[in-house]
Design a protein around this motif. Structure first.
Motif, short mmCIF file in Angstrom:
data_model
loop_
_atom_site.label_atom_id
_atom_site.label_comp_id
_atom_site.label_asym_id
_atom_site.label_seq_id
_atom_site.Cartn_x
_atom_site.Cartn_y
_atom_site.Cartn_z
N LEU A 19 16.26 27.42 39.48
CA LEU A 19 14.88 27.67 38.72
C LEU A 19 14.40 26.82 38.16
CD1 LEU A 19 17.01 30.61 36.83
CD2 LEU A 19 15.62 31.02 38.74
N ASN A 20 15.00 25.58 37.92
CA ASN A 20 14.16 24.38 37.19
C ASN A 20 13.56 24.78 36.15
OD1 ASN A 20 13.50 21.60 36.88
ND2 ASN A 20 11.50 22.07 37.94
N ALA A 21 14.25 25.88 35.49
CA ALA A 21 13.60 26.37 33.83
C ALA A 21 13.86 25.19 32.75
CB ALA A 21 14.60 27.44 33.59
N ASN B 274 10.63 23.63 30.93
CA ASN B 274 9.43 23.37 31.62
C ASN B 274 8.29 23.81 31.26
OD1 ASN B 274 8.64 21.36 33.63
ND2 ASN B 274 8.93 22.61 35.21
N SER B 275 6.97 22.99 31.34
CA SER B 275 5.79 23.56 30.93
C SER B 275 4.91 22.82 32.07
CB SER B 275 5.36 23.04 29.50
OG SER B 275 3.98 23.38 29.27
N GLY C 155 8.98 27.91 31.94
CA GLY C 155 10.35 27.40 31.64
C GLY C 155 11.06 28.38 30.72
N PRO C 156 10.46 28.50 29.27
CA PRO C 156 10.99 29.27 28.43
C PRO C 156 11.31 30.65 28.99
CG PRO C 156 9.31 27.79 27.49
CD PRO C 156 9.26 27.69 28.81
N ALA C 157 10.49 31.32 29.60
CA ALA C 157 10.24 32.66 30.05
C ALA C 157 11.48 32.95 31.11
CB ALA C 157 9.15 33.12 30.62
N VAL C 158 11.69 31.74 31.90
CA VAL C 158 12.64 31.95 33.02
C VAL C 158 14.08 31.89 32.43
CG1 VAL C 158 13.34 30.90 35.11
CG2 VAL C 158 11.07 31.48 35.09
#
Length: 468
Positions: free
Chosen positions: A44-46, A126-127, A160-163
């Motif tokens: 995912l790379n979250a 991530n952002s 990133g936060p949402a995933v």
């Protein structure tokens, strides 16, 4: 297509109760979250960084505090933080090569309050670079992927936060929102994203915001109750943020006594995909059948208002902050961010002032709208998630659209400084989530949360027989 590995046991309220009652420990919950991240994040790379030692030390500190009798509303709850928000001692990069080696010297006030409430910061998520892009990818860490389909983007900038929440890696995440960054990604991945009133959660210390005067800290959670729990721990003024304010106390009006305006396109001349329109309409129909007083009414925005007309503020802000670095080495920036900086460097003072004045008119127009309306509802985004390699869908509603057309329904509420929440309201094509946006006058954050919880319960029950 895969299903997000979300586990019901990861709800924040349940974790906190279990840890406070001694049925589990903060360390055990943190270890479980770290294991989920290790297993699920590579696809995912979250998360872009995880400090296991710091997380476990934080968890042990929570367990010691509980043993001394402290009452901690977020006891042992693992939390992800967006990689634009300062967490003391952690690498916080804004997704930028300029800050690749920066370690925050202090906690942001919101992070400080999370720790005070007993939460455990497990990692940074991530952002897009400087949180200024509608998809979540950057030169340092690459793209975050949608948990239901890795070929899709969750949107941005708080993808990133949402995933991390949607995939069940953590129950709570802290994002930021200056134009929809913590409402659209939650809508695309099927979780709750809450943009509080401007100033409701103190901002900073931390990085300077390109979009000054509208950015907020934003709770992201699997359900409304957890978002409300997080907001309660974070809200309230702090003298270190002169723009922080108190919000109204809990709204005691029954949801069915409120006058709720439904606007299918939130008063904007913008296309919307049919699957999204249908999902939102079905949710509104469910509310009406349950006895909620719905009126069809659009906000009346100032002439000429579009996100494009307001974007000079972001472009000028980026140019002011990073223009010198851009001139020295443009290649250090994400090409899409470089274009924004370049545009900002060409803007005149009157052009920037015109955008500022338009933002003020937006806030006044929405305040007038709310004189006889308690809440406004409509779509969070006009489309579901789209392919990872594109800034936005090529068409919406059967029309060719520019890359930012997916973001049209969120930014004006930042300029109006009002609370706005996105919650799942159904699915569109390929079973992808659709978000419903709930908006209230500035300061009525708890009204938004209470009504959103009512909607959530009503939709889960299929609209059957709820009082309120």
């Amino acid at each position: 297509m895969t299903t997000p590995p979300r586990a019901a046991a990861t709800r924040a309220a349940a974790i906190s109760e279990s840890v406070r009652m001694g049925r589990n420990s903060a360390r055990a919950e943190t270890e479980a979250a770290l294991a989920r991240i290790a297993a699920g994040n590579p696809a995912l790379n979250a998360f872009v960084s995880v400090d296991e030692a710091a997380a476990l030390a934080g968890a042990d500190a929570v367990d010691r505090r509980l043993a001394t009798g402290e009452t901690l509303p977020l006891a042992g709850v693992p939390v992800a933080v967006k990689d634009t928000i300062w967490v003391a001692g952690r690498r916080v990069t804004q997704g930028s090569r300029l800050f690749a080696d920066f370690h925050a010297p202090a906690d942001a006030i919101a992070v400080e309050r999370l720790r005070a409430a007993g939460a455990v910061i497990v990692g940074m998520t991530n952002s897009s670079e400087f949180a200024c892009k509608g998809v979540t990818t950057n030169p340092l860490f690459g793209p975050t992927r949608h948990p239901q389909d890795p070929s899709l983007t969750p949107g941005g900038s708080s993808g990133g936060p949402a995933v991390a929440v949607a995939a069940g890696l953590v129950p709570l995440a802290l994002g930021t929102d200056a134009g929809g960054s913590s409402r659209r990604p939650p809508a695309h991945v099927g979780v709750v994203g809450f943009k509080p009133s401007f100033g409701a959660i103190p901002y900073g210390p931390g990085y300077a915001e390109p979009f000054t005067g509208i950015a907020v800290m934003a709770p992201i959670a699997a359900d409304v109750a957890d978002a409300a729990l997080m907001f309660k721990a974070l809200c309230g003024p702090d003298p270190r943020d002169p723009e922080s304010v108190a919000v109204a106390p809990a709204d005691t009006l029954p949801p069915k006594s409120l006058t709720v305006a439904y606007s299918p396109r939130l008063g904007l001349d913008a296309p919307i995909d049919e699957d999204v329109r249908q999902a939102v309409e079905q949710a509104v129909d469910t509310l009406e059948r349950a006895g909620v007083r719905i009126v069809r009414r659009d906000p009346s925005w100032p002439a000429g208002v579009t996100e494009t007309a307001l974007m000079p503020l972001q472009h000028a802000g980026l140019a002011a902050l990073y223009g010198d670095a851009f001139r020295r080495d443009p290649a250090r920036f994400d090409p899409d961010i470089a274009m924004q900086i370049e545009r900002g460097l060409t803007l005149t003072g009157p052009e920037v002032a015109a955008a500022q004045l338009l933002g003020v008119k937006v806030a006044r127009a929405l305040a007038a709208f709310f004189t006889d309306i308690d809440l406004l509802i409509g779509p969070t985004a006009p489309c579901v998630a789209w392919p990872l390699d594109r800034l936005g869908p090529e068409t919406i509603g059967g029309q060719a659209v520019p890359p930012r057309a997916h973001a049209v329904f969120t930014p004006l509420f930042n300029h109006a400084k009002v609370p706005a929440l996105s919650l799942p309201c159904g699915t569109g094509r390929a079973g992808l989530p659709v978000g419903l946006q709930v908006i209230a006058p500035r300061g009525q954050d708890r009204r938004v949360l209470r009504f959103a919880a009512f909607i959530e319960t009503l939709l889960a029950a299929g609209g059957r027989g709820l009082a309120g």
